[in-house]
Design an enzyme around this catalytic site. Structure first.
Site, mmCIF file in Angstrom:
data_model
loop_
_atom_site.group_PDB
_atom_site.id
_atom_site.type_symbol
_atom_site.label_atom_id
_atom_site.label_comp_id
_atom_site.label_asym_id
_atom_site.label_seq_id
_atom_site.Cartn_x
_atom_site.Cartn_y
_atom_site.Cartn_z
ATOM 1 C CG MET A 24 -9.779 3.940 -61.485
ATOM 2 S SD MET A 24 -11.268 4.276 -62.405
ATOM 3 C CE MET A 24 -11.252 6.058 -62.404
ATOM 4 N N GLY A 25 -4.903 4.245 -61.742
ATOM 5 C CA GLY A 25 -3.645 4.533 -62.420
ATOM 6 C C GLY A 25 -3.467 5.997 -62.756
ATOM 7 C CG LEU A 27 -0.070 5.685 -59.745
ATOM 8 C CD1 LEU A 27 0.934 4.857 -58.940
ATOM 9 C CD2 LEU A 27 -1.474 5.489 -59.197
ATOM 10 C CD GLU A 29 2.788 15.071 -57.072
ATOM 11 O OE1 GLU A 29 1.741 14.913 -57.733
ATOM 12 O OE2 GLU A 29 3.796 15.682 -57.506
ATOM 13 C CG HIS A 31 -3.112 7.954 -57.162
ATOM 14 N ND1 HIS A 31 -2.966 8.722 -58.289
ATOM 15 C CD2 HIS A 31 -4.392 7.520 -57.164
ATOM 16 C CE1 HIS A 31 -4.113 8.735 -58.971
ATOM 17 N NE2 HIS A 31 -4.998 8.027 -58.294
ATOM 18 C CD GLN A 55 -14.781 3.471 -60.974
ATOM 19 O OE1 GLN A 55 -14.486 2.421 -60.403
ATOM 20 N NE2 GLN A 55 -14.329 4.645 -60.544
ATOM 21 C CG ASP A 144 -12.747 10.296 -55.345
ATOM 22 O OD1 ASP A 144 -13.382 10.647 -56.333
ATOM 23 O OD2 ASP A 144 -11.502 10.243 -55.319
ATOM 24 C CD GLN A 147 -14.151 6.128 -54.740
ATOM 25 O OE1 GLN A 147 -14.492 6.106 -55.905
ATOM 26 N NE2 GLN A 147 -12.874 6.258 -54.384
ATOM 27 C CB SER A 179 -8.191 15.017 -60.612
ATOM 28 O OG SER A 179 -8.885 14.176 -61.526
HETATM 29 P P1 AMP Z 1 -8.546 7.203 -58.715
HETATM 30 O O1 AMP Z 1 -7.303 6.639 -59.351
HETATM 31 O O2 AMP Z 1 -8.868 8.593 -59.171
HETATM 32 O O3 AMP Z 1 -9.706 6.264 -58.770
HETATM 33 O O4 AMP Z 1 -8.206 7.385 -57.194
HETATM 34 C C1 AMP Z 1 -7.692 6.335 -56.428
HETATM 35 C C2 AMP Z 1 -7.659 6.762 -54.994
HETATM 36 O O5 AMP Z 1 -6.843 7.915 -54.861
HETATM 37 C C3 AMP Z 1 -9.043 7.124 -54.445
HETATM 38 O O6 AMP Z 1 -9.156 6.650 -53.113
HETATM 39 C C4 AMP Z 1 -9.017 8.627 -54.509
HETATM 40 O O7 AMP Z 1 -9.868 9.230 -53.547
HETATM 41 C C5 AMP Z 1 -7.571 8.919 -54.185
HETATM 42 N N1 AMP Z 1 -7.210 10.244 -54.677
HETATM 43 C C6 AMP Z 1 -7.397 10.749 -55.923
HETATM 44 N N2 AMP Z 1 -7.004 12.023 -55.989
HETATM 45 C C7 AMP Z 1 -6.574 12.359 -54.749
HETATM 46 C C8 AMP Z 1 -6.051 13.549 -54.148
HETATM 47 N N3 AMP Z 1 -5.885 14.681 -54.854
HETATM 48 N N4 AMP Z 1 -5.715 13.500 -52.848
HETATM 49 C C9 AMP Z 1 -5.876 12.385 -52.117
HETATM 50 N N5 AMP Z 1 -6.358 11.226 -52.608
HETATM 51 C C10 AMP Z 1 -6.704 11.216 -53.904
#
Ligand code: AMP
Length: 297
Positions: A24-25, A27, A29, A31, A55, A144, A147, A179
């Site tokens: 979801m952008g 970004l 570390e 991502h 969502q 997640d 998820q 996050s």
């Molecule tokens: P999001 O942009 O938050 O929807 O996350 C996109 C992807 O990045 C999802 O598969 C998340 O589980 C993963 N992600 C988000 N935060 C982290 C993190 N701290 N460590 C590893 N993967 C992450």
């Protein structure tokens, strides 16, 4: 690196084995670790950047979700992406979709119970991304964990021809799970939020010392959070990694110990993977300095 807004353009740029990293952008570390893993195993790496309204339950959460496509494009390029797929909402949902993907069971507890409709929105957009991009593999973070179980189940149940890869949580040097929402925390809230990872690490220590019962592990997390003051967890659960089923004990295979809590107005989730076959916990990858989330401009 190319930035495109349609599935057709994404597929036209995909050569050979293609890895998709849905995001979801905004970004960070976490991502980037997914993009790098995709880079190592594929000829074409596609990063999708789409804040999926389906969502989100709370309109404020959607409206205040951090966005910066220019920043995302340069970070994705640096990490080795070939294509950023950044569609408009009107392209993804010209009308509200009449088809909703719902993964029963796996999506019911924890996040599913506290965010009604959330996983239907996630499963629907991921199904759409997988069918539109047609990657060989798709990369998700264990941040997640539920998820990941929902998506793995969706892919198995529908025999989608894609390999789902789950990767470790990336954390700040002090343990806070990265996050995009962390940028909304004030410095004082950020300090309070640290108890979430600290409580999981404490419980992981007792798991490694031989404790496998859910009651003791979740109790240790709750006690550590209660001792720190005013954070009230929404849930603390021990669940099987494969299908997010809540269990009473961690015996054989992989589990995750998960927590969700609001810190101020920001809802945070964290978890730790427990490997019952080896009696070990995966505390994730710790950065050595502050995350790029806090860099100016
Ligand atoms: P999001 O942009 O938050 O929807 O996350 C996109 C992807 O990045 C999802 O598969 C998340 O589980 C993963 N992600 C988000 N935060 C982290 C993190 N701290 N460590 C590893 N993967 C992450």
């Amino acid at each position: 690196m190319r930035v495109v807004e349609t599935f057709e353009a994404t597929r036209a740029l995909s050569e050979g084995r293609t890895g998709l990293v849905p995001t979801m952008g905004f970004l960070h570390e976490g991502h980037l670790s997914l993009i790098e893993a995709a880079r190592d195993a594929n000829e074409t790496v596609v990063v999708s950047v789409f804040v999926n309204p389906l969502q989100f339950g709370e309109p404020d959460d959607l409206a205040s979700y951090p966005r910066d496509l220019d920043r995302d494009v340069s970070l994705a390029a640096e990490a080795g992406a070939d294509v950023v797929f950044a569609p408009d909402e009107s392209y993804m949902y010209p009308v509200r979709p009449k088809t909703s993907v719902s993964v029963a069971g796996v999506a019911n507890d924890m996040e599913g119970a506290h965010r009604p409709g959330h996983f239907d929105g996630v499963a629907t957009v991921v199904a759409k991304l997988l069918s539109g991009v047609q990657p060989n593999a798709a990369y998700f973070g264990r941040k997640d964990a539920q998820q990941l179980a929902v998506i793995a189940t969706l892919v198995d149940d529908l025999s989608l021809p894609v390999h789902i890869v789950g990767l470790p949580i990336v954390r700040e040097s002090d343990g806070l799970a990265l996050s995009s929402r962390n940028v909304r925390l004030s410095p004082a809230e950020r300090a309070r939020a640290l108890v979430l990872s600290r409580s999981l690490f404490e419980a992981a220590g007792s798991f490694e010392a031989g404790e496998s019962k859910a009651g003791a592990l979740t109790g240790a997390v709750r006690a550590a959070i209660a001792a720190s003051g005013d954070i009230e967890p929404e849930y603390v659960e021990l669940a099987r990694a494969r299908d997010a089923a809540i269990v009473d004990e961690a015996v054989e295979g992989e589990y995750f110990l998960a927590v969700a809590a609001r810190v101020g107005a920001t809802r945070l989730i964290d978890n730790i993977t427990l490997d019952a076959d080896h009696g070990s916990a995966d505390r994730g990858i710790h950065l050595t300095g502050p995350s790029m989330l806090y860099e100016e401009g």
